[in-house]
Design an enzyme around this catalytic site. Sequence first.
Site, short mmCIF file in Angstrom:
data_model
loop_
_atom_site.label_atom_id
_atom_site.label_comp_id
_atom_site.label_asym_id
_atom_site.label_seq_id
_atom_site.Cartn_x
_atom_site.Cartn_y
_atom_site.Cartn_z
N LYS A 117 0.70 -1.34 -0.01
CA LYS A 117 -0.06 -0.01 -0.10
C LYS A 117 1.00 1.11 0.21
O LYS A 117 1.94 1.22 0.75
CB LYS A 117 -0.86 0.01 1.25
N GLU A 159 -9.27 7.27 3.84
CA GLU A 159 -9.20 7.90 5.38
C GLU A 159 -9.35 9.23 5.68
O GLU A 159 -9.18 10.22 4.85
CB GLU A 159 -7.61 7.65 5.47
O1 KIV Z 1 -1.07 2.37 8.60
C1 KIV Z 1 -2.17 2.16 8.81
O2 KIV Z 1 -2.73 1.23 9.66
C2 KIV Z 1 -3.06 2.39 7.87
C3 KIV Z 1 -4.57 2.09 7.99
C4 KIV Z 1 -5.06 2.96 8.95
C5 KIV Z 1 -5.35 2.05 6.91
O3 KIV Z 1 -2.82 2.90 6.63
#
Ligand code: KIV
Length: 293
Positions: free
Chosen positions: A139, A208
């Site tokens: 991600k 988010e």
């Molecule tokens: O770092 C994380 O835990 C995240 C989530 C809040 C989506 O990016």
Amino acid sequence: MSTFTIDTSTSRATPSPVPGKRMTAPSIRARKIADGDGFKTEQPVVMLTAYTMRMAQLLDPHCDILLVGDSLGQVIYGLPSTIPVTMEMMCAHGAAVVRGSWHALVAVDMPFGSYEGSPQTAFDSAARIMKETGCAGVKLEGGEAMAPTIEFMTRRGIPVIGHVGLTPQAVNTLGGYGARGREEHEAAKIVADAKAVADAGAFCIVVEGVIEPIATEVARSVPAPAIGIGASADCDGQVLVIDDMLGMFERTPRFVKRYDDLATRIGEAARTYADEVRSRRFPTADQTYKPKS
Ligand code: KIV
């Protein structure tokens, strides 16, 4: 190859169920289907963060995606933000979560500074994360500006989750962690960011800290599942930080629902243990080894 299987001969390793086929990036993306002039998801995507092997084992049967979030900087390491999180941290915790799971897709956050410089830098960092952890996706934060990078990566075999709206690695340019999308131009930018990231090939997108109507619009208008956190029940799935939902911290942000109060229960268990050690009620005969007779 630095991913190992769990040694089930030790008492702290619960044997996993018979390994099956994990969730895949295409199967997650395929949950989003066309619906009139927009898109919808019939089966919401369940995502939680996990940072350790044992927590992964406990969450895995219930989740579609386990996210090794860079929130581990604050949750595990007590850092003030996600900015100082390193590749070494993400790789170590990512490998642990992969070892503790067999069903969910494990995605690992790319730490700040490991992907923004160029598509090639991002590819190299993601390839390292995938090789060292065994995870099936990464991600990264950012919208339109990161779209060419996401396209470069996905065309070369790296499944990518996007992240728009409140992007914590950008806290210094955003000026804080407040909800996004209250101003018209900001709302339009969030929708454009999500579309760009989806068109670039992200298999889902974390949305988010976005005010509800804008999060709903994002979910309706992008062809990849929008996973909300502090967003909207209309999103195509939800994610929470595991320690938040278990009640490990005193402060509960508005978007968190506490499903337990583990901080209190851990404190009580530790106090009982301390009392028993001080009064010599622990260990008892049950917990001590006897000479062979
Ligand atoms: O770092 C994380 O835990 C995240 C989530 C809040 C989506 O990016």
